[in-house]
Design an enzyme around this catalytic site. Sequence first.
Site, PDB file in Angstrom:
ATOM      1  N   CYS B  75       0.833  -1.181   0.000  1.00 19.97           N
ATOM      2  CA  CYS B  75       0.000   0.000   0.000  1.00 19.97           C
ATOM      3  C   CYS B  75       0.876   1.243   0.000  1.00 19.97           C
ATOM      4  O   CYS B  75       1.988   1.224   0.526  1.00 19.97           O
ATOM      5  CB  CYS B  75      -0.882   0.009   1.239  1.00 19.97           C
ATOM      6  SG  CYS B  75       0.080  -0.056   2.735  1.00 19.97           S
ATOM      7  N   CYS B  78       2.165   2.785   3.409  1.00 22.96           N
ATOM      8  CA  CYS B  78       3.304   2.347   4.229  1.00 22.96           C
ATOM      9  C   CYS B  78       4.589   3.054   3.825  1.00 22.96           C
ATOM     10  O   CYS B  78       5.592   2.964   4.527  1.00 22.96           O
ATOM     11  CB  CYS B  78       3.513   0.846   4.177  1.00 22.96           C
ATOM     12  SG  CYS B  78       2.606  -0.006   2.946  1.00 22.96           S
ATOM     13  N   ASP B 577     -12.676 -33.431   8.786  1.00 22.09           N
ATOM     14  CA  ASP B 577     -13.331 -32.156   8.538  1.00 22.09           C
ATOM     15  C   ASP B 577     -13.988 -32.285   7.165  1.00 22.09           C
ATOM     16  O   ASP B 577     -13.409 -32.873   6.258  1.00 22.09           O
ATOM     17  CB  ASP B 577     -12.266 -31.054   8.538  1.00 22.09           C
ATOM     18  CG  ASP B 577     -12.884 -29.699   8.289  1.00 22.09           C
ATOM     19  OD1 ASP B 577     -13.942 -29.430   8.875  1.00 22.09           O
ATOM     20  OD2 ASP B 577     -12.308 -28.926   7.512  1.00 22.09           O
ATOM     21  N   ASP B 776      -7.684 -29.088   7.078  1.00 24.40           N
ATOM     22  CA  ASP B 776      -6.787 -28.379   6.166  1.00 24.40           C
ATOM     23  C   ASP B 776      -6.520 -26.926   6.538  1.00 24.40           C
ATOM     24  O   ASP B 776      -5.508 -26.372   6.173  1.00 24.40           O
ATOM     25  CB  ASP B 776      -7.329 -28.429   4.741  1.00 24.40           C
ATOM     26  CG  ASP B 776      -8.596 -27.597   4.590  1.00 24.40           C
ATOM     27  OD1 ASP B 776      -9.305 -27.441   5.600  1.00 24.40           O
ATOM     28  OD2 ASP B 776      -8.861 -27.111   3.493  1.00 24.40           O
ATOM     29  N   ASP B 780      -8.696 -25.093  11.717  1.00 26.84           N
ATOM     30  CA  ASP B 780      -8.644 -26.445  12.245  1.00 26.84           C
ATOM     31  C   ASP B 780      -7.506 -26.626  13.240  1.00 26.84           C
ATOM     32  O   ASP B 780      -7.433 -27.652  13.918  1.00 26.84           O
ATOM     33  CB  ASP B 780      -8.440 -27.463  11.108  1.00 26.84           C
ATOM     34  CG  ASP B 780      -9.661 -27.582  10.231  1.00 26.84           C
ATOM     35  OD1 ASP B 780     -10.757 -27.295  10.740  1.00 26.84           O
ATOM     36  OD2 ASP B 780      -9.521 -27.948   9.057  1.00 26.84           O
TER      37      ASP B 780
END
Lengths: 125, 890
Positions: B75, B78, B577, B776, B780
């Site tokens: 950006c 910065c 999952d 994954d 998790d």
Amino acid sequence: MAIDQIIVIIVGVGLSVLVAWYFWFSEKKGVKIQSSDTGVQEAVIKVKGGYTPDVLIFEAGKPIKLNFIREETAACSEEVIFSDLGKKATLTPFKTIPVELKIDKPGEYNFQCGMGMLHGKLIIE
Amino acid sequence: MTKDPVCGMEVTSPSQFFVEKNGEKYEFCSESCKTKFINEPEKYLVKPKEKQAATYSITSNGKEKIDIPIVGIHCSSCIPTIESEIKKLPGINFASINIATEKAHIEFSNSEVKTGDIISAIKKAGYQTGHATMSLGIVGMHDASSISQIEEGLKRTSGVLSASVDLATGSVIIKYIPGLVDLNKIKNEIKKLGYDTFDTSGVKSDKPEDSKTGNVEVDENQAAREKEYKTLMRKFIFAAVLALPVIFFSYPTVWNLPEQFQMGSETLRLIWVAMSILSLPVMFWSGAQFYKGAWAGLKNRSANMNTLVATGISAAWLYSFVATYFPGVFPSAELADQFFDVIFVVVALVILGMALEIRAKGKSSEAIKKLMGLQAKTARVLRDGNEVDLPVEEVVLDDIIIVRPGEKIPVDGVVVEGSSSIDESMITGEAIPTEKNVNDEVIGSTINKTGSFKFKATKVGKDTTLSQIIKLVEQAQSSKAPIQKIVDKVSGYFVPGVIIIAILTFVVWYVFGPSPTLVYALITFVTVLVIACPCALGIATPISLMVGVGKGAENGILIRSGDALETAQKLNTIVLDKTGTITEGKPSLTDVITANGFTEEDVLMLSASVEKSSEHPLAEAIVNGAKDKSIELKDAQNFNAIPGYGVDAEIDGRSVLLGNIKMMKKFQIDLGLLEKESTQLADDGKTPMFVAIDNKAAGIIAVADIVKEDSVEAIIQLKKLGLEVVMITGDNTRTANAIAKQVGVDRVFAEVLPEDKALNVQKLQNEGKIVAMVGDGINDAPALAQADIGLAIGTGTDVAIEASDITLIKGSLKGVVLAIQLSKATMKNIKQNLFGAFFYNGLGLPIAAGVFYPFFGLLLSPLLAGAAMAFSSVTVVTNANRLRKFKPKF
């Protein structure tokens, strides 16, 4: 019982006690490693049939550098394993192989060769 | 949209602020940027190909100019932070950062500030500069003064950020900005200081111990091993050749030799003298390592195999020596026998065993060597518009690298131009090459098959996937399986224990044994020492662990520790999952249902055209679905999104409504039978959306997160392994059950908030189960950490890998099955080895001590004991190597 038998018994038992004392119960002296100007605690460990020195004392929280010099080609000492720290190094014969560690928690950390025959210990104070 | 070359902002084209230069149009966000550009156009007109190469020059008035590449500026806001940090330094005349080229342009006076300070300032602002590290060997560096001379000299060289000399390895590690300075320039600089240089191992990262990942070191170790093998073989042959005549003359009664060779004859005594002389080179050359090792161990108050063998053969030699030269010492003539044969045979066999073991062990560590060998050595990098071949360690972040067919991809990155199919089998274990297009990620050390392409380096040095894998594998191989703890306890007492047993055996045979007691006592003493094999015990676990973990890495399975391996084979429950693990993790188009005479193509074309303007993930699925069917999309007018309902728009004058049932009711669309159909689709776990065209119900479009190809098969296999399979998901119960039914999962935890996943794992653990969790994503991570075994699937995020015990590089559930199969196979192997080693020693020692002699007359010859000992550790290593043949069972 003949005199020679009695001698053999006494000598045999005496030798056994000596072996047990020498390898198991005698106090091993540790080497205290001072840190250098840069704050690194550096030590040279000679590897030849064993680790010399094999008990090293360090301060906790400061970087440690162990320079292993394997002065033999016997395959047994090819690897040095710090299983408590998850570190392993392959020691090329007659070369200095540095292993860098930083241990924050005081305690005893063992290291050994790949076959578990040679033993050493880091004492962190 | 176009990019403002001054501040880097996105500008809507055409912009009211623009400049034409060299036939090109440059557009700006504001008047001020435009003015900046007009004043100094050359500053902003850096061609992209010059991007990474830092430039450096000294102006006529003695000021220096430098361009430093900065990584990760996104950006324009910065920029002031970095600039002000740099400007705080003394001697800075000018500092400005160009977001387009991602470089800091700095003018400074060299006497007041060093390049390194500027880099630190940039770092202080929170940014990384592009730099590389190299290691150079230096000849003739001996003391502290030469260290500081070299370090200071190099630090004065522009472009060098830091230099630190490592006396131990005789090398210097230099951090530098590629482009500003190169290898040759640094070499020259060192030469100027009066030292010669030589190239050390290629891959050199910040930590010296990582240098062992360099191929050079690997080869050196391999060479050392090879040399040791040859030396041992020579020693073996020497001892073995001499052993033959010694055995021949040691058993005159066995071979029925003539009278002059029988016990007590003068000829035989002369032969004994010859044997006693020949035994010296066998003991002190062939068997030299036994004495050296025993002595070194003794000094350290530790005992090992060498202690045993050295003591055994020394005792045999001493006795034989006395029998040969001073037979009169013995009270009876039959006691004056020699045991030189024991020395020759034991030395020969044990040495042979050691040689064979080296060979076998070389194979055991093949996996990691293979991984290290995968590293590409050079990269063809685009620098200053030219293609240059650079050593791979000089590649920096954001370098553009060119890869031709058949070449190795040097580092990790993202394709920016071209496409190809890439063989990733060495990393993922996946045999089928993967197609890669622009914006796809490529992994370093994989092999480009067909096309040419350019890619931008995103991970270099020790951050590459390969380096991470090597690090993980090494860590795992050096870890300890809990089962090893028993062995450690035993091995500390083992060797001294054997020595004590041998001494006591001697005493017992001497006092209570049959005549000649001294001979029996000596034989049993030597046999006990020689048969004990501490090595077999010592290597039983680590060697199998090494092979097992290495085998995993070959198949894209990274096992973190021996602990993980041991727990993995005890699992009885596995939690999967749903999203991204069982399913693809992103929705795709599954059904198009039509009504009221509309065609499928119409319905799909119109809804996809509407969704083209939407950013919803489901919209993307519909658009991609239409594209897959080669349906051309049109532009939508009057697009209007009604949150919670759906969208409406006009296409070619037709009004299109797309949304849920609430949307249809709102517009009073009569759905007819479609409503029932939608319930059916929802029951199947799909997300249906109604389509109405010109206020008439036209059909339903359904999308769903589809199940991965091999999930069903993998779940069947997991069940076969005896695991209870549980699915966990944030989806509603209906969708969750539908997917569960489809893949054959029996137990479902639905509507679980991400933060509650760990809690659910704990619930299962509270039922007394040993639970594995497969997931994954980052969310998790807590569940992965909570589970007894966390398996991160897919290349995964670093967080997930950190939290997991086993990482699967490939995204397939098959890997989970494989990981568990491999763990079982490895643990079985370890147990076989341990059983073998314990059984061997446990049975061998009593037999050698003659415990069975009073009952069965069973007594072992020291020659046989030597043979057994030599081959017991070879057997352990060979058994571990069987694991290398492990093949996934589906």
